[in-house]
Design a protein around this motif. Structure first.
Motif, PDB file in Angstrom:
ATOM      1  N   GLU A  58       9.932 -15.617  -1.177  1.00 27.25           N
ATOM      2  CA  GLU A  58       8.598 -16.022  -1.660  1.00 27.25           C
ATOM      3  C   GLU A  58       7.879 -16.880  -0.602  1.00 27.25           C
ATOM      4  O   GLU A  58       6.676 -16.739  -0.381  1.00 27.25           O
ATOM      5  CB  GLU A  58       8.752 -16.839  -2.948  1.00 27.25           C
ATOM      6  N   ASN A  60       8.294 -16.711   2.575  1.00 25.98           N
ATOM      7  CA  ASN A  60       7.822 -15.779   3.606  1.00 25.98           C
ATOM      8  C   ASN A  60       6.513 -15.112   3.181  1.00 25.98           C
ATOM      9  O   ASN A  60       5.589 -14.937   3.984  1.00 25.98           O
ATOM     10  CB  ASN A  60       8.894 -14.712   3.883  1.00 25.98           C
ATOM     11  N   GLU A  61       6.420 -14.794   1.882  1.00 27.48           N
ATOM     12  CA  GLU A  61       5.202 -14.153   1.370  1.00 27.48           C
ATOM     13  C   GLU A  61       4.018 -15.136   1.412  1.00 27.48           C
ATOM     14  O   GLU A  61       2.918 -14.781   1.807  1.00 27.48           O
ATOM     15  CB  GLU A  61       5.460 -13.703  -0.077  1.00 27.48           C
ATOM     16  N   MET A  62       4.300 -16.422   1.076  1.00 28.11           N
ATOM     17  CA  MET A  62       3.253 -17.446   1.174  1.00 28.11           C
ATOM     18  C   MET A  62       2.758 -17.539   2.619  1.00 28.11           C
ATOM     19  O   MET A  62       1.554 -17.622   2.889  1.00 28.11           O
ATOM     20  CB  MET A  62       3.808 -18.820   0.775  1.00 28.11           C
ATOM     21  N   GLU A  64       2.813 -15.285   4.911  1.00 29.30           N
ATOM     22  CA  GLU A  64       2.071 -14.093   5.321  1.00 29.30           C
ATOM     23  C   GLU A  64       0.685 -14.044   4.667  1.00 29.30           C
ATOM     24  O   GLU A  64      -0.300 -13.701   5.315  1.00 29.30           O
ATOM     25  CB  GLU A  64       2.871 -12.853   4.920  1.00 29.30           C
ATOM     26  N   LYS A  65       0.613 -14.456   3.390  1.00 31.40           N
ATOM     27  CA  LYS A  65      -0.654 -14.280   2.656  1.00 31.40           C
ATOM     28  C   LYS A  65      -1.606 -15.462   2.766  1.00 31.40           C
ATOM     29  O   LYS A  65      -2.816 -15.310   2.625  1.00 31.40           O
ATOM     30  CB  LYS A  65      -0.339 -14.025   1.179  1.00 31.40           C
ATOM     31  N   LEU A  66      -1.034 -16.692   2.961  1.00 28.38           N
ATOM     32  CA  LEU A  66      -1.927 -17.859   2.910  1.00 28.38           C
ATOM     33  C   LEU A  66      -1.870 -18.726   4.172  1.00 28.38           C
ATOM     34  O   LEU A  66      -2.881 -19.179   4.683  1.00 28.38           O
ATOM     35  CB  LEU A  66      -1.553 -18.724   1.700  1.00 28.38           C
ATOM     36  N   SER A  68      -0.818 -18.029   7.287  1.00 28.15           N
ATOM     37  CA  SER A  68      -1.106 -17.445   8.602  1.00 28.15           C
ATOM     38  C   SER A  68      -2.050 -16.258   8.458  1.00 28.15           C
ATOM     39  O   SER A  68      -2.261 -15.744   7.364  1.00 28.15           O
ATOM     40  CB  SER A  68       0.197 -16.958   9.256  1.00 28.15           C
ATOM     41  N   ASN A  69      -2.614 -15.857   9.590  1.00 28.15           N
ATOM     42  CA  ASN A  69      -3.419 -14.634   9.647  1.00 28.15           C
ATOM     43  C   ASN A  69      -2.614 -13.630  10.475  1.00 28.15           C
ATOM     44  O   ASN A  69      -2.610 -13.697  11.715  1.00 28.15           O
ATOM     45  CB  ASN A  69      -4.757 -14.924  10.321  1.00 28.15           C
ATOM     46  N   PRO A  70      -1.918 -12.705   9.785  1.00 28.12           N
ATOM     47  CA  PRO A  70      -0.995 -11.806  10.488  1.00 28.12           C
ATOM     48  C   PRO A  70      -1.639 -10.970  11.604  1.00 28.12           C
ATOM     49  O   PRO A  70      -0.942 -10.422  12.446  1.00 28.12           O
ATOM     50  CB  PRO A  70      -0.459 -10.906   9.373  1.00 28.12           C
TER      51      PRO A  70
ATOM     52  N   LEU B  29      -2.583 -17.899  -6.023  1.00 26.34           N
ATOM     53  CA  LEU B  29      -2.068 -16.645  -5.451  1.00 26.34           C
ATOM     54  C   LEU B  29      -0.777 -16.226  -6.151  1.00 26.34           C
ATOM     55  O   LEU B  29      -0.085 -15.327  -5.711  1.00 26.34           O
ATOM     56  CB  LEU B  29      -1.825 -16.829  -3.949  1.00 26.34           C
TER      57      LEU B  29
END
Lengths: 81, 81
Positions: A58, A60-62, A64-66, A68-70, B29
């Motif tokens: 989770e 890691n998902e945070m 990726e989604k919030l 950082s800007n992948p 989110l």
């Protein structure tokens, strides 16, 4: 309670104006011998309860989604405590 | 060539509005179970030549004089490669 650090840095191929600004300022303050500077963000997250694999996924998902800007940034998640 | 990382974080007693903003966004989110978030800066410096104790002392001085604001921030220097 567990502490997780998320380090977010600009991708190597991406121009890093903040890093270049710091690099340019160092000689003016009398510091020499620094070949390059890159500047990113560091997040320290306090996670409730036990840090299971699922919770880490989770985070890691945070990241990726919030956090950082992948498209222009890479991130690295590390468990600290 | 040596790589040194300087992590700069707000002092614990200092209000961290950026961290609070991230903390507030996480539930929107769908992420729960995060007790606190603190946001700081991460610098990666490429240092020319060998990393002697003297050079490392200089990096600490750079961190104190340019990369952080010692009134509101703490910094940590770590040698990476």
């Amino acid at each position: 309670m567990a502490r997780v650090v998320v380090d977010v840095m600009p991708k190597p191929e991406i121009l890093d104006p903040q890093g270049k600004a710091v690099l340019g300022a160092l000689p003016r303050l009398g510091f020499v011998g620094v070949a390059d500077v890159r500047q990113g963000k560091r997040f320290e997250l306090e996670i409730d309860g036990e840090l299971t694999d699922e919770r880490l996924a989770e985070v890691n998902e945070m990241a990726e989604k919030l956090l950082s800007n992948p498209v222009i940034e890479d991130f690295k998640v590390s468990v600290v405590a």
